[in-house]
Write a protein that holds these residues in place. Structure first.
Motif, PDB file in Angstrom:
ATOM      1  N   ALA A 117     -16.400  30.361 -28.173  1.00 49.77           N
ATOM      2  CA  ALA A 117     -17.722  29.512 -28.191  1.00 49.77           C
ATOM      3  C   ALA A 117     -18.329  29.210 -26.801  1.00 49.77           C
ATOM      4  CB  ALA A 117     -18.104  28.866 -29.512  1.00 49.77           C
ATOM      5  N   VAL A 118     -18.440  28.180 -26.266  1.00 49.57           N
ATOM      6  CA  VAL A 118     -18.807  27.719 -24.630  1.00 49.57           C
ATOM      7  C   VAL A 118     -18.686  28.869 -23.760  1.00 49.57           C
ATOM      8  CG1 VAL A 118     -17.874  25.297 -25.069  1.00 49.57           C
ATOM      9  CG2 VAL A 118     -15.802  27.253 -24.278  1.00 49.57           C
ATOM     10  N   TYR A 119     -17.765  29.809 -23.846  1.00 50.69           N
ATOM     11  CA  TYR A 119     -17.809  30.980 -22.591  1.00 50.69           C
ATOM     12  C   TYR A 119     -19.500  32.018 -22.795  1.00 50.69           C
ATOM     13  CZ  TYR A 119     -14.420  29.758 -19.273  1.00 50.69           C
ATOM     14  OH  TYR A 119     -13.465  28.802 -18.521  1.00 50.69           O
ATOM     15  N   LEU A 120     -19.249  32.587 -24.545  1.00 50.11           N
ATOM     16  CA  LEU A 120     -20.135  33.058 -24.769  1.00 50.11           C
ATOM     17  C   LEU A 120     -21.598  32.273 -25.118  1.00 50.11           C
ATOM     18  CD1 LEU A 120     -18.166  34.482 -28.323  1.00 50.11           C
ATOM     19  CD2 LEU A 120     -19.274  36.009 -25.903  1.00 50.11           C
ATOM     20  N   GLY A 121     -21.859  30.963 -25.465  1.00 45.56           N
ATOM     21  CA  GLY A 121     -23.056  30.433 -25.148  1.00 45.56           C
ATOM     22  C   GLY A 121     -23.155  29.336 -23.660  1.00 45.56           C
ATOM     23  N   PHE A 122     -22.783  30.284 -22.921  1.00 43.04           N
ATOM     24  CA  PHE A 122     -22.760  29.294 -21.770  1.00 43.04           C
ATOM     25  C   PHE A 122     -24.042  29.247 -21.592  1.00 43.04           C
ATOM     26  CE2 PHE A 122     -22.541  28.944 -17.237  1.00 43.04           C
ATOM     27  CZ  PHE A 122     -21.851  27.576 -16.768  1.00 43.04           C
ATOM     28  N   GLU A 123     -25.529  30.353 -21.319  1.00 47.10           N
ATOM     29  CA  GLU A 123     -26.739  30.416 -21.004  1.00 47.10           C
ATOM     30  C   GLU A 123     -27.115  29.192 -21.918  1.00 47.10           C
ATOM     31  OE1 GLU A 123     -27.600  30.044 -17.986  1.00 47.10           O
ATOM     32  OE2 GLU A 123     -25.619  31.091 -17.410  1.00 47.10           O
ATOM     33  N   GLY A 124     -27.025  29.475 -22.978  1.00 43.51           N
ATOM     34  CA  GLY A 124     -27.584  28.424 -23.843  1.00 43.51           C
ATOM     35  C   GLY A 124     -27.367  26.710 -23.959  1.00 43.51           C
ATOM     36  N   LEU A 127     -19.027  24.182 -14.604  1.00 43.85           N
ATOM     37  CA  LEU A 127     -18.428  24.029 -16.233  1.00 43.85           C
ATOM     38  C   LEU A 127     -17.490  24.921 -15.837  1.00 43.85           C
ATOM     39  CD1 LEU A 127     -21.718  23.084 -18.003  1.00 43.85           C
ATOM     40  CD2 LEU A 127     -19.760  21.967 -18.024  1.00 43.85           C
ATOM     41  N   LYS A 128     -18.213  26.500 -15.283  1.00 39.08           N
ATOM     42  CA  LYS A 128     -17.187  28.096 -15.360  1.00 39.08           C
ATOM     43  C   LYS A 128     -15.905  27.529 -15.589  1.00 39.08           C
ATOM     44  CE  LYS A 128     -21.373  30.983 -14.693  1.00 39.08           C
ATOM     45  NZ  LYS A 128     -21.579  32.513 -13.937  1.00 39.08           N
ATOM     46  N   ILE A 129     -15.904  26.609 -14.574  1.00 36.37           N
ATOM     47  CA  ILE A 129     -14.510  26.336 -13.928  1.00 36.37           C
ATOM     48  C   ILE A 129     -13.735  25.647 -14.609  1.00 36.37           C
ATOM     49  CG2 ILE A 129     -12.976  25.675 -12.663  1.00 36.37           C
ATOM     50  CD1 ILE A 129     -14.772  26.726 -10.385  1.00 36.37           C
ATOM     51  N   ARG A 164     -14.655  23.150  -0.413  1.00 33.19           N
ATOM     52  CA  ARG A 164     -14.912  24.104  -2.380  1.00 33.19           C
ATOM     53  C   ARG A 164     -16.164  23.556  -2.612  1.00 33.19           C
ATOM     54  NH1 ARG A 164     -12.093  28.091  -2.610  1.00 33.19           N
ATOM     55  NH2 ARG A 164     -12.001  28.208  -4.915  1.00 33.19           N
ATOM     56  N   GLY A 165     -16.761  22.643  -2.497  1.00 28.77           N
ATOM     57  CA  GLY A 165     -17.452  21.855  -3.718  1.00 28.77           C
ATOM     58  C   GLY A 165     -17.217  21.467  -4.528  1.00 28.77           C
ATOM     59  N   VAL A 166     -18.791  21.924  -5.696  1.00 33.49           N
ATOM     60  CA  VAL A 166     -18.309  21.337  -7.211  1.00 33.49           C
ATOM     61  C   VAL A 166     -17.587  21.809  -7.781  1.00 33.49           C
ATOM     62  CG1 VAL A 166     -20.159  19.698  -7.234  1.00 33.49           C
ATOM     63  CG2 VAL A 166     -19.928  22.581  -7.825  1.00 33.49           C
ATOM     64  N   GLY A 167     -17.075  23.075  -7.468  1.00 34.74           N
ATOM     65  CA  GLY A 167     -15.937  24.047  -7.611  1.00 34.74           C
ATOM     66  C   GLY A 167     -14.340  23.598  -7.344  1.00 34.74           C
ATOM     67  N   GLY A 168     -14.192  23.289  -6.575  1.00 32.45           N
ATOM     68  CA  GLY A 168     -13.337  22.540  -5.509  1.00 32.45           C
ATOM     69  C   GLY A 168     -12.534  21.884  -6.504  1.00 32.45           C
ATOM     70  N   ALA A 169     -13.680  20.294  -6.958  1.00 29.59           N
ATOM     71  CA  ALA A 169     -13.708  18.918  -8.242  1.00 29.59           C
ATOM     72  C   ALA A 169     -13.290  19.374  -9.420  1.00 29.59           C
ATOM     73  CB  ALA A 169     -14.926  18.842  -8.301  1.00 29.59           C
ATOM     74  N   ALA A 170     -14.049  20.696 -10.048  1.00 29.82           N
ATOM     75  CA  ALA A 170     -13.785  21.296 -11.354  1.00 29.82           C
ATOM     76  C   ALA A 170     -12.019  22.264 -10.887  1.00 29.82           C
ATOM     77  CB  ALA A 170     -14.290  22.568 -11.603  1.00 29.82           C
ATOM     78  N   GLU A 171     -11.825  22.442 -10.611  1.00 31.89           N
ATOM     79  CA  GLU A 171     -10.351  23.400 -10.403  1.00 31.89           C
ATOM     80  C   GLU A 171      -9.959  22.231  -9.719  1.00 31.89           C
ATOM     81  OE1 GLU A 171     -12.542  27.518  -7.317  1.00 31.89           O
ATOM     82  OE2 GLU A 171     -11.064  25.866  -6.657  1.00 31.89           O
ATOM     83  N   ALA A 172      -9.547  21.328  -9.215  1.00 36.98           N
ATOM     84  CA  ALA A 172      -9.031  19.904  -9.033  1.00 36.98           C
ATOM     85  C   ALA A 172      -8.334  19.162 -10.718  1.00 36.98           C
ATOM     86  CB  ALA A 172      -9.164  18.733  -8.234  1.00 36.98           C
ATOM     87  N   THR A 173      -9.368  19.656 -11.362  1.00 39.26           N
ATOM     88  CA  THR A 173      -9.369  18.784 -12.341  1.00 39.26           C
ATOM     89  C   THR A 173      -8.702  19.644 -13.382  1.00 39.26           C
ATOM     90  OG1 THR A 173     -10.835  17.357 -12.730  1.00 39.26           O
ATOM     91  CG2 THR A 173     -10.440  17.640 -14.738  1.00 39.26           C
ATOM     92  N   VAL A 174      -8.689  20.442 -13.771  1.00 40.59           N
ATOM     93  CA  VAL A 174      -8.268  21.659 -14.333  1.00 40.59           C
ATOM     94  C   VAL A 174      -6.928  21.121 -14.141  1.00 40.59           C
ATOM     95  CG1 VAL A 174      -8.043  24.189 -14.833  1.00 40.59           C
ATOM     96  CG2 VAL A 174     -10.342  23.259 -14.895  1.00 40.59           C
ATOM     97  N   ILE A 175      -6.213  21.970 -12.357  1.00 43.31           N
ATOM     98  CA  ILE A 175      -4.969  21.942 -12.338  1.00 43.31           C
ATOM     99  C   ILE A 175      -4.083  20.475 -12.908  1.00 43.31           C
ATOM    100  CG2 ILE A 175      -3.320  21.912 -10.444  1.00 43.31           C
ATOM    101  CD1 ILE A 175      -5.356  23.486  -8.875  1.00 43.31           C
ATOM    102  N   ALA A 176      -4.763  19.527 -12.916  1.00 45.88           N
ATOM    103  CA  ALA A 176      -4.297  17.843 -13.052  1.00 45.88           C
ATOM    104  C   ALA A 176      -4.184  17.551 -14.471  1.00 45.88           C
ATOM    105  CB  ALA A 176      -4.795  17.083 -12.969  1.00 45.88           C
ATOM    106  N   GLN A 177      -5.245  18.560 -15.044  1.00 49.51           N
ATOM    107  CA  GLN A 177      -4.231  18.349 -17.426  1.00 49.51           C
ATOM    108  C   GLN A 177      -3.668  19.613 -17.508  1.00 49.51           C
ATOM    109  OE1 GLN A 177      -8.938  19.730 -17.849  1.00 49.51           O
ATOM    110  NE2 GLN A 177      -9.778  18.041 -18.224  1.00 49.51           N
TER     111      GLN A 177
END
Length: 477
Positions: A139-146, A165-167, A218-231
Motif C-alpha cells: 500500500a505505501v509503495y502504491l500510494g507513495f505520491e499521495g 521514504l523509498k528506502i 550518500r545524503g539522506v538516502g545513506g541515512a535511510a539505508e543505515a536504518t534499514v540494514i540495522a532493522q
C-alpha cells in the motif's frame, strides 16, 4: 564486522539464558519468568528496565539519522527526515499495536498455564502480522505520491523526502519480525533478549549512518539505508534466536492453524492496533499542520519531537511492562496482586514523569543544540518553546500510558481506544483551531498536546473508579 557483531549478540543472548546452545542439539528449558510471584515492585522493575532500555535504543534508529543529517547535511534534510519519522511512526504503530495485542493474549495464556492455547496463538498471531505487513508494504509503495501530497511538504523538502521514504519503507518487514518476537518473549517474562538485539542494531545504525552519510556522501538516502540494514539485523537476529532457544515456537510452527485462535488474536490486536494507529494518525495530521508553518518550524519540530519522544519513552515502556504484569496476574486469577501492582505503578510513573519534566525543561536549549547548529538560533528557540510546554507535563502522559496498559491487560482494549480518541481528538481539534488565531499561531499546536493528555487521564480515572475498582480481577477466558 557486521557478521561478527551478529554472532556476538547471538551468543551473548545464549549466555544470558544460562547455557551455550548449538543448532541441531537438544535445547535446555528457555528462560521464562512468571510475573505472578515475588515482591511486586522489584518484579515489575526488573522486567520493565530492559524494556525501557530496549526502546530507548530503538529510538536511536531515527535519532541517529536526525542528528547526523542535521549536523552534516543541513536544515532541509533535517526537516525531511523529521517528517519521515512521523510517518514511519504511524506505520510502525500498526504493526506494534498488533504485536502488543498478541502479546496480551500470550501473557494471559501463559498466566493460565494454557500451553495448547499459547502455541496456537503464537502461530495465529504470526500469520496475522505477516499478512498485514505484506498489505501495508504494498500500500505505501502504491500510494507513495499521495503520501507526499498529504504531508503538505514545501517544494525544497519533497525530493529529499522521496529519496528517504523509498528506502526506509523496505524496513517494514524487519519491524514486523522484531516486534512480533519481542512481544512474544516479553509475554513469557523475558525482556532482556530483545534489549540485546536492539543494542546491537542501534550501535550498527549509528556506525553505518556516519559511514554512509559522512564517509560515502550518500545524503539522506545513506541515512535511510543505515536504518534499514540495522532493522534487519535486529529482526532476523531475534527471529533466529527465538526459533533456536524456544521449543514453543517450533511446536507452534508445526501445530494446526485454527481460525478461532486467529479470531481471538484479532479481537485483542485489532483494538490495540486501532488505538496505536489513531494515536499516531493524529500526530501525522498535526505534522501536516506544522509543515504549513515553514522550514524553521518544521526543523524545530523534527528535533524537539525526538527529544520529547526519547524523554517520555521510559514512562511509555513502564506502562507496557505494567500491562504484561497485569495480564499475567489476570490470567492467574490474582486480584489482590493486581491492585497492589496498580498502586505501585502509579507512584513510580508519576514520580519518574516529574523528574523527566524537570530535566527536559532545564536542559531544553543544550538538547536542541545536539541536533541543530548553534547558528540556527530561530530553530533552536522554537524547539525550546515546544519543550518547555510539553516537557512540563510528562507525568500526565505517564498516567495515560498506565491507563492504556491496564485496560488492555484487563481485556478492555476498547477503553484504551476511547482514551486515545479523546487525547488525540482534542490535540488535533485544538491544534487547528488555536493555530489559526494570529495572536497564538504555532504555540497553539504545542499547547494542544498536554490538554489532550489531561482530558484523557480524567476520563480514564473516572471510568476506573465507577466501573472497574473493587471488581474481581480474574480472567474468564
Amino acid at each position: 564486522r557486521a557478521l561478527f557483531l551478529i554472532k556476538f549478540a547471538f551468543h551473548a543472548a545464549l549466555w544470558y539464558t544460562g547455557k551455550s546452545v548449538f543448532i541441531g542439539k537438544e535445547e535446555p528449558t528457555p528462560m521464562q519468568k512468571r510475573l505472578t510471584q515475588g515482591p511486586v515492585m522489584p518484579t515489575m522493575l526488573r522486567f520493565a528496565v530492559p524494556m525501557i532500555l530496549g526502546d530507548l535504543l530503538q529510538q536511536c534508529y531515527n535519532i541517529a539519522d536526525t542528528l547526523v543529517v542535521g549536523r552534516f547535511i543541513g536544515t532541509n534534510a533535517l526537516a525531511a527526515v523529521g517528517s519521515a519519522f512521523t510517518l514511519m511512526t504511524f506505520l510502525t504503530s500498526i504493526l506494534l499495536g498488533l504485536a502488543m495485542g498478541s502479546g496480551t493474549v500470550f501473557s494471559i495464556k501463559f498466566g493460565q498455564k494454557d500451553d495448547t492455547g499459547l502455541r496456537e496463538g503464537v502461530l495465529a498471531a504470526f500469520v496475522l502480522l505477516a499478512i498485514v505487513t505484506a498489505v501495508l508494504t504494498g500500500a505505501v509503495y502504491l500510494g507513495f505520491e499521495g503520501i507526499i501530497w498529504f504531508l503538505r511538504l514545501p517544494a525544497e523538502i519533497a525530493p529529499l523526502m522521496r529519496t528517504y521514504l523509498k528506502i526506509v519503507f523496505a524496513g517494514l518487514a524487519a519491524i514486523f519480525l522484531y516486534n512480533y518476537f519481542a512481544s512474544l518473549l516479553r509475554a513469557l517474562g523475558n525482556s532482556m533478549v530483545p534489549l540485546l538485539f536492539l543494542a546491537l542494531s542501534a550501535g550498527l545504525n549509528i556506525a553505518l549512518d556516519l559511514w554512509f552519510v559522512c564517509g560515502l556522501g550518500r545524503g539522506v538516502g545513506g541515512a535511510a539505508e543505515a536504518t534499514v540494514i540495522a532493522q534487519y539485523v535486529s529482526g532476523v537476529g531475534i527471529s533466529v534466536y527465538t526459533w533456536v532457544r524456544f521449543p514453543l515456537v517450533r511446536q507452534a510452527a508445526h501445530s494446526k492453524f485454527k481460525a478461532n485462535r486467529m479470531k481471538e488474536i484479532a479481537g485483542f490486536s485489532a483494538l490495540t492496533c486501532i488505538q496505536q494507529s489513531i494515536m499516531n494518525l493524529g500526530i501525522l495530521a498535526v505534522q501536516g499542520l506544522v509543515n504549513s508553518f515553514g522550514t524553521v518550524v518544521m526543523a524545530a519540530f523534527a528535533a524537539a519531537v525526538k527529544i520529547d519522544a526519547f524523554a517520555y519513552l521510559p514512562v511509555q515502556d513502564f506502562g507496557n511492562a505494567f500491562s504484561i504484569f497485569i495480564a499475567q496476574n489476570y490470567g492467574a486469577r490474582q486480584p489482590e496482586r493486581i491492585k497492589k501492582g496498580i498502586r505501585t505503578a502509579v507512584i513510580t510513573s508519576l514520580s519518574f514523569g516529574l523528574l523527566l519534566s524537570i530535566l527536559v525543561c532545564l536542559f531544553a536549549a543544550p538538547l536542541m543544540s545536539l541536533f541543530i547548529d548553534a547558528s540556527e538560533t530561530a530553530v533552536i528557540a522554537e524547539g525550546v518553546r515546544y519543550l518547555h510546554i510539553e516537557g512540563a507535563f510528562y507525568f500526565a502522559v505517564g498516567g495515560l500510558f498506565l491507563l492504556y496498559g491496564l485496560y488492555r491487560a484487563l481485556a478492555k482494549p476498547g477503553m484504551s481506544v476511547v482514551l486515545t480518541i479523546i487525547s488525540l481528538g482534542t490535540r488535533v481539534a485544538l491544534a487547528y483551531t488555536l493555530s489559526a488565531i494570529p495572536s497564538i499561531g504555532v504555540v497553539g499546536i504545542w499547547w494542544s498536546v498536554p490538554i489532550g493528555w489531561f482530558l484523557a487521564d480524567a476520563l480514564g480515572v473516572i471510568y476506573y473508579i465507577l466501573k472497574v475498582n473493587n471488581k474481581d480481577f480474574t480472567a474468564t477466558t
